[in-house]
Design a protein around this motif. Structure first.
Motif, PDB file in Angstrom:
ATOM      1  N   ASP A 153      18.979 -22.742 111.828  1.00 24.52           N
ATOM      2  CA  ASP A 153      17.998 -22.502 112.275  1.00 24.52           C
ATOM      3  C   ASP A 153      17.942 -20.883 113.286  1.00 24.52           C
ATOM      4  O   ASP A 153      17.117 -20.916 113.835  1.00 24.52           O
ATOM      5  N   LEU A 154      18.636 -20.040 113.213  1.00 25.03           N
ATOM      6  CA  LEU A 154      19.020 -18.326 113.382  1.00 25.03           C
ATOM      7  C   LEU A 154      17.818 -17.867 112.749  1.00 25.03           C
ATOM      8  O   LEU A 154      17.016 -16.989 113.713  1.00 25.03           O
ATOM      9  N   HIS A 155      17.863 -18.526 111.580  1.00 26.22           N
ATOM     10  CA  HIS A 155      16.745 -17.479 110.415  1.00 26.22           C
ATOM     11  C   HIS A 155      14.626 -18.402 111.299  1.00 26.22           C
ATOM     12  O   HIS A 155      14.819 -18.064 111.237  1.00 26.22           O
ATOM     13  N   ALA A 156      15.255 -19.626 111.823  1.00 23.53           N
ATOM     14  CA  ALA A 156      14.062 -19.891 112.347  1.00 23.53           C
ATOM     15  C   ALA A 156      13.374 -19.067 113.611  1.00 23.53           C
ATOM     16  O   ALA A 156      12.270 -19.413 113.503  1.00 23.53           O
ATOM     17  N   LEU A 157      14.097 -19.241 113.796  1.00 26.29           N
ATOM     18  CA  LEU A 157      14.052 -18.707 115.038  1.00 26.29           C
ATOM     19  C   LEU A 157      13.406 -17.453 114.868  1.00 26.29           C
ATOM     20  O   LEU A 157      11.710 -16.550 115.971  1.00 26.29           O
ATOM     21  N   ILE A 158      12.723 -16.927 113.596  1.00 25.64           N
ATOM     22  CA  ILE A 158      12.190 -15.829 113.364  1.00 25.64           C
ATOM     23  C   ILE A 158      10.676 -15.800 113.715  1.00 25.64           C
ATOM     24  O   ILE A 158       9.811 -15.054 113.820  1.00 25.64           O
ATOM     25  N   ASP A 159      10.068 -17.641 113.093  1.00 25.82           N
ATOM     26  CA  ASP A 159       8.638 -17.803 113.038  1.00 25.82           C
ATOM     27  C   ASP A 159       8.593 -18.474 114.056  1.00 25.82           C
ATOM     28  O   ASP A 159       7.433 -19.221 114.233  1.00 25.82           O
ATOM     29  N   VAL A 160       9.569 -19.906 114.911  1.00 23.40           N
ATOM     30  CA  VAL A 160       9.560 -20.704 115.584  1.00 23.40           C
ATOM     31  C   VAL A 160       9.628 -19.992 117.465  1.00 23.40           C
ATOM     32  O   VAL A 160      10.552 -19.606 117.464  1.00 23.40           O
ATOM     33  N   ARG A 161       8.595 -20.587 117.900  1.00 22.76           N
ATOM     34  CA  ARG A 161       8.354 -19.947 119.098  1.00 22.76           C
ATOM     35  C   ARG A 161       9.107 -21.106 120.054  1.00 22.76           C
ATOM     36  O   ARG A 161       8.552 -20.624 121.427  1.00 22.76           O
ATOM     37  N   ASP A 162       8.638 -22.632 120.128  1.00 23.10           N
ATOM     38  CA  ASP A 162       8.727 -23.883 120.471  1.00 23.10           C
ATOM     39  C   ASP A 162       9.965 -24.173 120.782  1.00 23.10           C
ATOM     40  O   ASP A 162      10.776 -25.053 119.757  1.00 23.10           O
ATOM     41  N   PRO A 163      10.470 -24.041 121.637  1.00 23.43           N
ATOM     42  CA  PRO A 163      12.434 -24.768 121.952  1.00 23.43           C
ATOM     43  C   PRO A 163      12.547 -26.130 121.343  1.00 23.43           C
ATOM     44  O   PRO A 163      13.199 -26.200 120.710  1.00 23.43           O
ATOM     45  N   GLU A 164      11.832 -26.779 122.126  1.00 23.14           N
ATOM     46  CA  GLU A 164      12.173 -27.855 121.385  1.00 23.14           C
ATOM     47  C   GLU A 164      11.942 -28.521 119.857  1.00 23.14           C
ATOM     48  O   GLU A 164      12.344 -29.926 119.596  1.00 23.14           O
ATOM     49  N   ALA A 165      10.753 -28.386 119.535  1.00 23.27           N
ATOM     50  CA  ALA A 165      10.565 -28.327 118.110  1.00 23.27           C
ATOM     51  C   ALA A 165      11.863 -27.647 117.357  1.00 23.27           C
ATOM     52  O   ALA A 165      11.810 -28.493 116.284  1.00 23.27           O
ATOM     53  N   LEU A 166      12.249 -26.771 117.813  1.00 26.87           N
ATOM     54  CA  LEU A 166      13.352 -26.464 116.742  1.00 26.87           C
ATOM     55  C   LEU A 166      14.382 -27.552 117.343  1.00 26.87           C
ATOM     56  O   LEU A 166      15.024 -27.793 115.876  1.00 26.87           O
ATOM     57  N   ARG A 167      14.651 -27.666 118.381  1.00 25.48           N
ATOM     58  CA  ARG A 167      15.161 -28.709 118.118  1.00 25.48           C
ATOM     59  C   ARG A 167      15.256 -29.557 117.343  1.00 25.48           C
ATOM     60  O   ARG A 167      16.221 -30.877 116.796  1.00 25.48           O
ATOM     61  N   ALA A 168      14.475 -30.218 117.962  1.00 30.81           N
ATOM     62  CA  ALA A 168      13.916 -31.454 116.665  1.00 30.81           C
ATOM     63  C   ALA A 168      13.642 -31.359 115.434  1.00 30.81           C
ATOM     64  O   ALA A 168      14.233 -32.225 114.465  1.00 30.81           O
ATOM     65  N   ARG A 169      13.767 -30.627 114.668  1.00 29.04           N
ATOM     66  CA  ARG A 169      13.634 -30.413 113.060  1.00 29.04           C
ATOM     67  C   ARG A 169      14.694 -29.493 112.802  1.00 29.04           C
ATOM     68  O   ARG A 169      15.485 -30.043 111.739  1.00 29.04           O
ATOM     69  N   THR A 170      15.866 -28.745 113.924  1.00 31.96           N
ATOM     70  CA  THR A 170      16.963 -28.749 113.620  1.00 31.96           C
ATOM     71  C   THR A 170      17.821 -30.157 113.487  1.00 31.96           C
ATOM     72  O   THR A 170      18.775 -30.326 112.682  1.00 31.96           O
ATOM     73  N   ARG A 171      17.703 -31.980 113.946  1.00 33.52           N
ATOM     74  CA  ARG A 171      17.907 -32.554 113.892  1.00 33.52           C
ATOM     75  C   ARG A 171      17.769 -33.457 112.371  1.00 33.52           C
ATOM     76  O   ARG A 171      18.018 -34.010 111.908  1.00 33.52           O
ATOM     77  N   GLU A 172      16.635 -33.427 112.502  1.00 37.42           N
ATOM     78  CA  GLU A 172      15.376 -33.870 111.706  1.00 37.42           C
ATOM     79  C   GLU A 172      16.558 -33.073 109.579  1.00 37.42           C
ATOM     80  O   GLU A 172      16.943 -34.427 109.224  1.00 37.42           O
TER      81      GLU A 172
END
Ligand code: TRP
Length: 330
Positions: free
Chosen positions: A41-60
């Motif tokens: 998820d730290l790597h994802a922060l490079i291009d994900v700017r949507d906190p809710e989406a990041l949380r959801a995708r991480t759980r998925e």
């Protein structure tokens, strides 16, 4: 037991290419390795700017790992961001990393090349995070002391950089870091997508891994084939339908299907129906497990917390050694 390590960025719905290239090799290694599996998820922060989406995708993504058969009693499943030591290791590695190594990393070079082609400043839109991607990935690998890192061809350079940084650190301070090996599985071919090119989200040609039967069927029917008629012999080695079939069908069935391709008399419609059957059967259980996991967030949280704690212990031991080696420990 030797440690294997696999990270997957939480980028949207995983597809069959992700499964064959990442999940399946990692889960096979788990039989005779201590498998560490994480969501980057730290790597994802490079291009994900949507906190809710990041949380959801991480759980998925965590649910997908478990649905595909990761046994949390044996393997550790964790969020990269839960292992704080990884960030500290990133900095300590950055201080021995030659900047030129990062200049040569493929992802950064590709971004620079695209900017040049478009007549922009070479570093336009390139964050320091993107530039430092290989440092963070090296820390993922070196902090818990991984022995083997299964990778597709696109990630080989990153493991090579991790090795280079381990060498640089050990060269400066003594044998502190364990040297990892990339494990490139030659049997993992490039998984073909609907249009025959490499299956990739960016080409829009993916078959989702845990699709419901109707969607799965629609995808399979859309696979592009050549225009040979049913009675003509066909080349299994260049056909996408067979390319996927042989990865999921029992070996005997794959051999029989190959023979039918070569003999002629098998239409692509029939081959696609066979592929759909095999895929649908293959993902039936994971699909049900995935649904159950997504409906029980507490269980996911427990698994991730336990995995994170386990890996933190390892990473903390590495950090202690690194700190005292460089002279910032008491
Ligand atoms: N860079 C990998 C990818 O994009 C994900 C990843 C992050 C990873 N850290 C890792 C893979 C450490 C293996 C080991 O697919």
């Amino acid at each position: 037991m030797a440690i294997s390590l696999t990270g997957i960025r939480p980028t949207g719905t995983p597809h069959l290419g992700n499964y064959l290239g990442m999940f399946r090799p990692a889960l096979r290694l788990a039989h005779d390795h201590e498998a560490l599996c994480f969501i980057a998820d730290l790597h994802a922060l490079i291009d994900v700017r949507d906190p809710e989406a990041l949380r959801a995708r991480t759980r998925e993504m965590a649910a997908v790992w478990l649905a595909c058969g990761l046994d949390p009693a044996r393997a550790a499943l964790y969020r990269q961001s839960d292992v704080l030591e990884i960030c500290e290791v990133t900095w300590l590695l950055g201080c021995v990393a030659a900047k030129g190594v990062l200049n040569r990393a493929h992802a950064y070079k590709a971004a620079v090349a695209a900017n040049r082609d478009a007549g922009r400043d070479p570093d336009a839109g390139v964050s320091a995070g993107l530039y430092g991607y290989p440092l963070l990935m090296a820390a993922d690998i070196l902090a818990p002391g991984a022995d083997v890192v299964p990778v597709g061809r696109d990630q080989g350079q990153h493991v090579e950089i991790a090795r280079e940084l381990a060498r640089a650190f050990n060269g400066a301070y003594g044998e502190v870091l364990r040297m990892p090996e990339a494990l490139v599985d030659p049997t993992v071919m490039t998984v073909p997508g609907l249009d025959g090119r490499k299956m990739s989200k960016s080409y829009g040609n993916v078959i989702p891994l845990l699709a419901e039967p109707d969607e799965l069927q629609r995808c399979v029917m859309r696979i592009v084939t050549d225009s040979r008629r049913p009675e003509e012999p066909k080349d299994p080695d260049t056909d996408t339908v067979f390319g996927l079939y042989r990865e999921f069908a029992p070996e005997g069935d794959a051999r029989a299907m190959r023979a039918r391709y070569e003999a002629g008399g098998l239409g692509y419609g029939e081959a696609k129906a066979a592929l759909f059957e095999v895929l649908d059967e293959y993902v039936r259980e994971p699909r049900a497990r995935y649904r159950a996991l997504m409906a029980d967030p507490g269980e996911l949280d427990r698994v991730l917390a336990a995995g994170g704690a386990r890996v933190r212990e390892r990473a903390a031991a590495t950090v202690d050694r690194m700190r005292s080696a460089v002279g910032i420990a008491a």
